[in-house]
Design an enzyme around this catalytic site. Structure first.
Site, short mmCIF file in Angstrom:
data_model
loop_
_atom_site.label_atom_id
_atom_site.label_comp_id
_atom_site.label_asym_id
_atom_site.label_seq_id
_atom_site.Cartn_x
_atom_site.Cartn_y
_atom_site.Cartn_z
N HIS A 65 1.21 -0.70 -0.33
CA HIS A 65 0.34 0.02 -0.18
C HIS A 65 0.97 0.80 -0.18
O HIS A 65 2.10 1.59 0.83
CB HIS A 65 -0.75 0.07 1.36
CG HIS A 65 -0.59 0.16 2.34
ND1 HIS A 65 0.10 1.43 2.93
CD2 HIS A 65 -0.41 -1.41 3.52
CE1 HIS A 65 0.84 0.89 4.64
NE2 HIS A 65 0.28 -0.05 4.50
N ASP A 179 6.22 1.16 5.80
CA ASP A 179 5.05 0.34 6.33
C ASP A 179 4.30 1.85 5.62
O ASP A 179 4.04 2.69 5.75
CB ASP A 179 4.22 0.67 8.05
CG ASP A 179 2.69 0.17 7.70
OD1 ASP A 179 2.51 0.12 7.05
OD2 ASP A 179 2.10 0.46 9.04
N GLU A 213 -5.51 2.32 2.41
CA GLU A 213 -4.97 1.05 3.94
C GLU A 213 -4.82 1.75 5.22
O GLU A 213 -5.52 1.34 6.04
CB GLU A 213 -3.72 -0.05 3.27
CG GLU A 213 -3.98 -1.33 4.25
CD GLU A 213 -3.43 -1.19 5.45
OE1 GLU A 213 -3.19 -2.10 6.35
OE2 GLU A 213 -2.17 0.18 5.68
N GLU A 214 -4.51 2.56 5.22
CA GLU A 214 -4.44 3.06 6.88
C GLU A 214 -5.30 3.42 7.52
O GLU A 214 -5.05 3.74 8.70
CB GLU A 214 -3.05 4.01 7.02
CG GLU A 214 -1.73 3.91 6.50
CD GLU A 214 -1.10 2.22 7.70
OE1 GLU A 214 -1.70 2.04 8.50
OE2 GLU A 214 -0.21 1.67 7.46
N HIS A 324 4.50 3.32 12.87
CA HIS A 324 3.87 4.16 13.06
C HIS A 324 4.77 5.40 13.44
O HIS A 324 4.28 6.20 14.62
CB HIS A 324 2.70 3.98 13.02
CG HIS A 324 1.54 3.03 12.70
ND1 HIS A 324 -0.03 3.50 12.62
CD2 HIS A 324 1.96 2.20 11.18
CE1 HIS A 324 0.02 2.72 11.22
NE2 HIS A 324 1.00 2.17 10.92
#
Length: 359
Positions: A65, A179, A213-214, A324
């Site tokens: 993503h 990520d 996505e997040e 994150h």
């Protein structure tokens, strides 16, 4: 730096919070296009390179993503400071004094996340978790009017600023947005190997990245409707449990110990037939695997597997430390082994194999 590390550096240093992934999407398209028969996009910005090994073969989707966690401007104070809301999950204590980039219509502005000085905190304040609403971005403006003259508007995206680097003689990657730029690069690397190394595959491969996505796997839903895959892999990351303070957690995944397969998360239970095919293939290649079960999050596979009448799906990726935040860490070796594994799995996925998985 070797080529794949240079590509990882470039991807992670781009800004692309959920809903503002255009810059990352363009760079991923640059990586995909030389190895694809065509590049396709959905209307939200998800991008994929299509490579047909056998036109009548099953459709195999490989998706990282594009988006990273970040923030959005919600208010400009009279003093010229920016209040913000998180886009994706953050722990506020990771943010103090960190640099960010505010993307305005006039260009990017460098800013710093500020809060009260420690000298002024009461004992009660020192003992509590800082609330995100108490933080602000300082862009150097002296007033709201000056901030607006600089181009800032409510709704502007705000991204972490962090320079990519390596640790342990290049064995570990460190930077923001691993990520999930790592998953996007994995999709591109698999497509490159299939193309440049002339590897035959009995299927149509769609490799690329989704958007948003997040904030709820939104791009996964639209991308799956567009492609209608027969088999789907979400190429993503998971928490690494190999740091101090994690001993009491049930998870055991760590960096440098091999790719990770998600067996259970809050969005999906891994398809048993596809899971067996991947684990058997890893055993044949002597690739170590790790297994993750966690109800604390999910991946795009959570949308892929319920597309249409159902699509056998699996989440495969890497353990990453400090998710994150402005700086995460993962092992390059895990990336390379994941690429080896995905290429081998794709070579097996002909129509007969897909039908066997469904039985």
């Amino acid at each position: 730096m070797d080529k794949v590390t240079e590509q990882m550096k470039k991807l992670t240093e781009l800004d692309g919070i959920s809903g503002d992934e255009r810059e990352v999407g363009r760079e991923l398209e640059n990586l995909l296009a030389p190895h694809a028969d065509e590049v396709v996009r959905d209307r939200l910005g998800s991008v994929f390179g299509k490579k047909a090994g056998k036109v009548s073969g099953p459709k195999i989707l490989l998706a990282g993503h594009l988006d990273e966690v970040g923030f959005m401007v919600t208010q400009i104070t009279e003093g010229g400071y920016l209040r913000f809301t998180p886009v994706g999950g953050w722990w506020s204590h990771n943010l103090l004094s960190q640099r960010v980039a505010v993307r305005t219509e006039q260009g990017k502005l460098l800013g710093l996340i500020g809060s009260k000085a420690p000298h002024l905190l009461t004992n009660e304040e020192r003992a509590k978790v800082i609330l995100l609403k108490e933080l602000f971005v300082d862009i150097g403006a002296s007033s709201r009017a000056e901030a607006e003259e600089m181009g800032v508007r409510v709704g502007d995206p705000v991204s972490p600023v962090s320079e990519f680097t390596t640790l342990r003689n290049g064995e570990l990657w460190m930077g923001k947005a691993l990520d999930n730029r790592a998953g996007c690069l994995l999709a591109a690397e698999v497509l490159r190997r299939l193309s440049e190394e002339g590897i035959s595959h009995p299927n149509e491969v769609y490799a690329g990245g989704t958007v948003q996505e997040e904030v709820g796997l939104r791009g996964a839903a639209t991308a799956a409707r567009m492609i209608e895959p027969d088999i789907a892999f979400a190429l993503d990351v998971c928490t690494s449990y190999d740091t101090p303070g994690m001993e009491s957690y049930a998870g055991s995944c760590g960096i440098g110990k091999g790719p990770v397969l998600s067996v259970l998360d809050s969005t999906m239970i891994a398809h048993r037939g596809l899971l067996k095919l991947v684990t058997d293939t890893a055993k044949e290649l002597s690739i170590p695997l790790q297994f993750e079960t966690s109800m604390a999050g999910g991946t795009d596979a959570g949308r892929f597997h319920i597309n249409g009448a159902g699509c056998p799906s699996l989440a495969l990726g890497f353990a990453v430390r400090y998710l994150h935040s402005h700086n995460s860490v993962m092992a390059k070796q895990d990336f390379e082994q994941a690429a080896d594994l995905m290429v081998a799995v794709i070579r097996k996925l002909d129509r007969t194999a897909v039908e066997a998985i469904l039985r």
